[in-house]
Enzyme design. Structure first.
Site, PDB file in Angstrom:
ATOM      1  N   LYS A  65      -4.960 -32.341 -24.047  1.00  0.00           N
ATOM      2  CA  LYS A  65      -4.653 -31.771 -25.357  1.00  0.00           C
ATOM      3  C   LYS A  65      -3.445 -32.485 -25.936  1.00  0.00           C
ATOM      4  O   LYS A  65      -2.473 -32.717 -25.209  1.00  0.00           O
ATOM      5  CB  LYS A  65      -4.316 -30.280 -25.224  1.00  0.00           C
ATOM      6  N   ARG A  88     -15.556 -14.584 -25.456  1.00  0.00           N
ATOM      7  CA  ARG A  88     -15.714 -15.584 -26.500  1.00  0.00           C
ATOM      8  C   ARG A  88     -16.896 -15.240 -27.403  1.00  0.00           C
ATOM      9  O   ARG A  88     -16.830 -15.428 -28.612  1.00  0.00           O
ATOM     10  CB  ARG A  88     -15.935 -16.953 -25.859  1.00  0.00           C
ATOM     11  N   CYS A 137     -47.448 -30.534 -32.479  1.00  0.00           N
ATOM     12  CA  CYS A 137     -48.560 -29.710 -32.914  1.00  0.00           C
ATOM     13  C   CYS A 137     -48.298 -29.417 -34.383  1.00  0.00           C
ATOM     14  O   CYS A 137     -47.242 -28.896 -34.727  1.00  0.00           O
ATOM     15  CB  CYS A 137     -48.586 -28.404 -32.115  1.00  0.00           C
ATOM     16  N   CYS A 183     -52.680 -29.237 -28.425  1.00  0.00           N
ATOM     17  CA  CYS A 183     -51.569 -28.333 -28.162  1.00  0.00           C
ATOM     18  C   CYS A 183     -51.928 -27.375 -27.020  1.00  0.00           C
ATOM     19  O   CYS A 183     -52.968 -26.713 -27.076  1.00  0.00           O
ATOM     20  CB  CYS A 183     -51.244 -27.540 -29.425  1.00  0.00           C
ATOM     21  N   LYS A 243     -10.155 -28.268 -16.185  1.00  0.00           N
ATOM     22  CA  LYS A 243     -11.169 -27.547 -16.939  1.00  0.00           C
ATOM     23  C   LYS A 243     -11.785 -26.522 -15.995  1.00  0.00           C
ATOM     24  O   LYS A 243     -12.622 -26.841 -15.161  1.00  0.00           O
ATOM     25  CB  LYS A 243     -12.229 -28.492 -17.480  1.00  0.00           C
ATOM     26  N   GLU A 270      -4.767 -30.766 -18.151  1.00  0.00           N
ATOM     27  CA  GLU A 270      -5.022 -29.483 -17.487  1.00  0.00           C
ATOM     28  C   GLU A 270      -6.367 -29.552 -16.790  1.00  0.00           C
ATOM     29  O   GLU A 270      -7.170 -30.426 -17.068  1.00  0.00           O
ATOM     30  CB  GLU A 270      -5.089 -28.353 -18.541  1.00  0.00           C
ATOM     31  N   ASP A 283       0.830  -1.214   0.000  1.00  0.00           N
ATOM     32  CA  ASP A 283       0.000   0.000   0.000  1.00  0.00           C
ATOM     33  C   ASP A 283       0.859   1.256   0.000  1.00  0.00           C
ATOM     34  O   ASP A 283       0.534   2.250  -0.652  1.00  0.00           O
ATOM     35  CB  ASP A 283      -0.932   0.020   1.217  1.00  0.00           C
ATOM     36  N   LYS A 288     -15.542 -34.661 -18.407  1.00  0.00           N
ATOM     37  CA  LYS A 288     -16.409 -33.967 -17.461  1.00  0.00           C
ATOM     38  C   LYS A 288     -16.652 -34.859 -16.261  1.00  0.00           C
ATOM     39  O   LYS A 288     -16.906 -36.050 -16.410  1.00  0.00           O
ATOM     40  CB  LYS A 288     -17.759 -33.660 -18.124  1.00  0.00           C
TER      41      LYS A 288
HETATM   42  S1  IVH Z   1      -8.981 -25.204 -24.379  1.00  0.00           S
HETATM   43  C1  IVH Z   1     -10.190 -24.828 -28.656  1.00  0.00           C
HETATM   44  N1  IVH Z   1      -8.348 -25.497 -21.837  1.00  0.00           N
HETATM   45  O1  IVH Z   1     -13.923 -24.933 -21.644  1.00  0.00           O
HETATM   46  C2  IVH Z   1     -10.070 -25.351 -27.287  1.00  0.00           C
HETATM   47  N2  IVH Z   1     -10.523 -24.729 -22.396  1.00  0.00           N
HETATM   48  O2  IVH Z   1     -15.863 -26.552 -23.084  1.00  0.00           O
HETATM   49  C3  IVH Z   1     -10.926 -24.726 -26.246  1.00  0.00           C
HETATM   50  N3  IVH Z   1     -11.960 -24.255 -20.499  1.00  0.00           N
HETATM   51  O3  IVH Z   1     -14.567 -22.577 -24.144  1.00  0.00           O
HETATM   52  C4  IVH Z   1     -10.219 -24.165 -25.111  1.00  0.00           C
HETATM   53  N4  IVH Z   1     -10.497 -24.775 -18.939  1.00  0.00           N
HETATM   54  O4  IVH Z   1     -13.845 -21.715 -21.854  1.00  0.00           O
HETATM   55  C5  IVH Z   1      -9.296 -25.150 -22.727  1.00  0.00           C
HETATM   56  N5  IVH Z   1      -7.674 -25.785 -19.639  1.00  0.00           N
HETATM   57  C6  IVH Z   1      -8.606 -25.423 -20.517  1.00  0.00           C
HETATM   58  C7  IVH Z   1      -9.898 -24.976 -20.129  1.00  0.00           C
HETATM   59  C8  IVH Z   1     -10.832 -24.644 -21.109  1.00  0.00           C
HETATM   60  C9  IVH Z   1     -11.722 -24.345 -19.186  1.00  0.00           C
HETATM   61  C10 IVH Z   1     -13.234 -23.831 -21.106  1.00  0.00           C
HETATM   62  C11 IVH Z   1     -13.114 -22.843 -22.232  1.00  0.00           C
HETATM   63  C12 IVH Z   1     -13.814 -23.480 -23.406  1.00  0.00           C
HETATM   64  C13 IVH Z   1     -14.676 -24.501 -22.736  1.00  0.00           C
HETATM   65  C14 IVH Z   1     -14.992 -25.648 -23.678  1.00  0.00           C
END
Ligand code: IVH
Length: 681
Positions: free
Chosen positions: A302, A144, A439, A421, A118, A116, A40, A326
């Protein structure tokens, strides 16, 4: 005593460097190097000096993160390359299938994966430009959006402390970044910040956000950046692009480069090379999930090497070289109070369970899908039953079973499936062998309402502001009877609507006008032809290039398109055989809606060239190399002659190489071939 401008400038420079250093330690590395009071003190000194010498304030100064004047709205920005989505897997089997496919397509190219987390936030693209002093400055932050076009949220993004506003030239040099570049990643709201945000909203009498992701998304789209600055958002980087291309050798190198540039890269990451190891990573992550302090909804694998990624390429919506695993859905038990029937744009009747609100998977759920009448029948579902509801990530909640025990007695009565309907009262029809009833009244208001909402939605014609309340009023006033009528709405008509003023009317008209350029694929989606979703629409548009070509095509011709089978082609032919639908197309055309697309260009990069392959190439198999040359318009021949343009020689090349030397045909290696296929500038 006042300093001279020169001294002030020097001290300001020092302070900024120290503050940036400590911010990096604190917000990026999570390793504070100074007490809060010490920080600060530095900040206050800087603020004072800047106040005394306003001419020395620069936009990248640490004092400029507090946000500025509220914005009027956000400008739309087209992404350098689309921000895609990820395909999902939910089980070991699905991962194994994906791994197999990757290896098949990769041929001899290396296959290894990064693992990585998600992160459950929203993806953001950061554009950095090189300034005259050689440093890179954050120029723009873009959401996005629909993947093609996002919103310019720069002033909000600048308040996120883990995002560097400036990056020194030494770091850029080390990372090999010649020009401006783009960083993509996820903005997340840590759980603590989320709770804090909701407490504050409650105090102000505002509805709370349902979960951290919505809260993060809502925050990034807040018009007042001063609020954003207080919300504690964190940015984790995962991609680095230069001119829309990936730069580093692979994903591991990308993450390392991002770290070196000063970005926060999620530390929970690894490398895996087998399905077994993927599962280990998943298990380890699930164990740590509750201690992370922010939400994740799975893990992402990836393919590491960029050449392999390039080889695998993309489907319409997602890279083939990445997959999201997921986590399984969370579930809860609650009482079903009734069943609601809604009518979709195709007239399909969908039952929805009306539930006693229950907290599941981080959100409060009061509706869940029941699919169709057979599903209700099969489950023997009674109104008043206790049911288990499941919800995973952004998936719509589902009723998965009826619960029955001492505490959860059965419901009271069977639900009677409507014969008419619920919206227009016409008889519903269930075709032989189909699970859905519909319908079939062409003038059913529910169908019109849903078609209009679909037409205007994101990912289709993207008409912002065309929401339920507006559509409802437009219909009630008899202003629209089909999507084509949207294009003849006037400002005089719109200002009459509730909560509309001149400005909002004009904004909506602008949005409608802009949608005329959405392109053929979007129009095809907007027409609500059965089975024609984003991917199919995209492929049809690329292959046929105009709505006329598609309307004139036979089922057989349509089926020539990749992924279009008899069911889809049949639905398209059926759709355009209806005079009303052809008339709709004509009206859209008449309104100036663009219904052409660029046809997919067959590559002509190697047109007119003949190649001969000899020996073993380091990465590509003979078939791969041949295929890629041919895809680029070149020819491959089995023997060397004067007409041969190039000989591609690998290890242990034989007589063909001698022949090439003899005839003075140029000889290249695999790298040379790849360079011709995809010049790296
Ligand atoms: S790679 C083209 N890496 O998940 C590849 N996405 O379901 C897409 N996300 O739109 C991005 N963690 O918002 C990537 N380690 C990670 C991620 C990640 C979260 C999200 C991202 C994407 C969505 C797809």
């Amino acid at each position: 005593m006042a300093m001279t401008t020169h001294d002030a400038a020097r001290r300001i420079g020092e302070l900024r460097m120290q503050i940036r250093h400590h911010e990096h330690l604190y917000y990026v590395l999570d390793a504070p190097g100074i007490s809060d009071a010490g920080y600060d003190a530095l900040m206050n000194e800087l603020k004072k000096l800047e106040a005394a010498h306003p001419e020395l304030v620069t936009p990248d100064s640490p004092t400029q993160r507090v946000g500025g004047k509220p914005a009027e709205g956000f400008a739309k920005v087209r992404h350098s390359r689309p921000m895609l989505s990820l395909d999902n897997a939910y089980s070991r089997e699905e991962l194994a299938d994906w791994d197999r496919r990757v290896r098949e397509l990769a041929g001899r190219l290396p296959v290894e994966y990064t693992s990585e987390l998600k992160l459950d936030g929203l993806s953001v693209a950061l554009h950095y430009a090189r300034a005259e002093d050689g440093a890179a400055r954050l120029e723009r932050g873009v959401t996005r959006g629909d993947g093609q076009i996002g919103e310019d949220v720069t002033s909000n993004i600048r308040t996120i402390r883990s995002i560097p506003l400036t990056i020194g030239s030494d770091k850029l040099k080390k990372a090999g970044l010649p020009r401006g570049f783009e960083v993509r990643g996820e903005a997340v709201m840590p759980e603590k910040a989320f709770l804090h945000t909701n407490e504050e909203r409650e105090r102000e009498g505002l509805p709370p956000f349902v979960n951290p992701r919505n809260s993060a998304a809502g925050t990034v789209r807040t018009l007042d950046s001063r609020i954003v600055a207080t919300r504690g958002l964190v940015f984790f980087a995962y991609f680095l692009l230069v001119d829309g291309e990936y730069l580093a050798a692979g994903q591991v190198a990308t993450l390392d480069a991002l770290t070196a540039l000063g970005f926060r890269v999620n530390p929970h990451r690894g490398r895996v090379d087998s399905v077994d190891n993927m599962m280990h990573f998943i298990e380890a992550t699930e164990k740590q999930r509750d201690t992370l302090g922010y939400e994740i909804d799975g893990v992402v694998f990836k393919v590491d090497a960029h050449p392999t990624q390039q080889r695998l390429g993309y489907t319409g919506r997602a890279p083939r070289w990445a997959i999201a695993y997921k986590f399984t859905a969370e579930s809860a038990i609650t009482r079903m109070e009734g069943i609601l029937i809604t009518v979709g744009r195709s007239g399909k009747l969908t039952p929805t369970a009306v539930l006693q609100p229950v907290f599941v998977g981080g959100v409060t759920v009061s509706r869940a899908t029941l699919h169709n009448s057979d599903f209700i029948e099969r489950m023997g579902l009674l109104v008043g039953d206790w049911v288990r509801v499941e919800r995973g990530g952004d998936v719509i909640p589902k009723v998965v079973e009826v619960v029955e025990d001492a505490e959860h007695p059965r419901g009271t009565h069977k639900f009677v499936w409507p014969t008419h309907c619920p919206d227009c009262g016409s008889a519903v029809v269930r075709a032989e062998g189909e699970a859905d009833s519909r319908c079939v009244n062409a003038a059913c208001p529910a169908k019109l309402r849903e078609s209009l909402l679909h037409f205007g939605s994101r990912g289709v014609m993207n008409i912002e502001g065309l929401g339920e309340a507006v559509v409802q009023q437009l219909m009630e006033r008899g202003l629209v009877h089909s999507v084509a009528d949207l294009y003849s709405l006037t400002e005089e008509q719109l200002v009459e609507l509730e909560r509309f003023a001149e400005k909002s009317a004009r904004t909506l008209l602008d949005e409608i006008k802009n949608s005329k350029h959405a392109g053929l694929a979007r129009v095809l989606m907007g027409l609500s032809i059965r089975f024609v979703g984003e991917r199919t629409a995209e492929l049809l548009a690329q292959e046929f290039g105009s709505i006329d070509a598609i309307m004139g095509a036979s089922a057989e011709e349509l089926s020539q398109v990749e992924e279009v089978g008899p069911r889809v082609s049949g639905a398209i032919v059926e759709f355009f055989s209806q005079p009303a639908n052809r008339e709709l197309v004509e009206r859209l055309r008449h309104s100036g809606v663009k219904m052409t697309a660029e046809k997919k260009q067959r590559s002509t990069r190697l047109a007119g060239l003949t190649f001969v392959l000899t020996g073993t190439l380091p990465n590509l198999t003979r078939d791969d190399a041949k295929k890629r040359i041919e895809e680029a318009g070149g020819k491959v021949s089995g023997s060397v002659s004067k007409k041969t343009s190039f000989v591609v020689a690998g290890e242990e090349a034989g007589s063909k190489l001698d022949k090439a030397h003899e005839l003075k045909v140029p000889v290249i290696d695999e790298a040379g071939l790849l360079e011709m296929l995809e010049p790296s500038n």
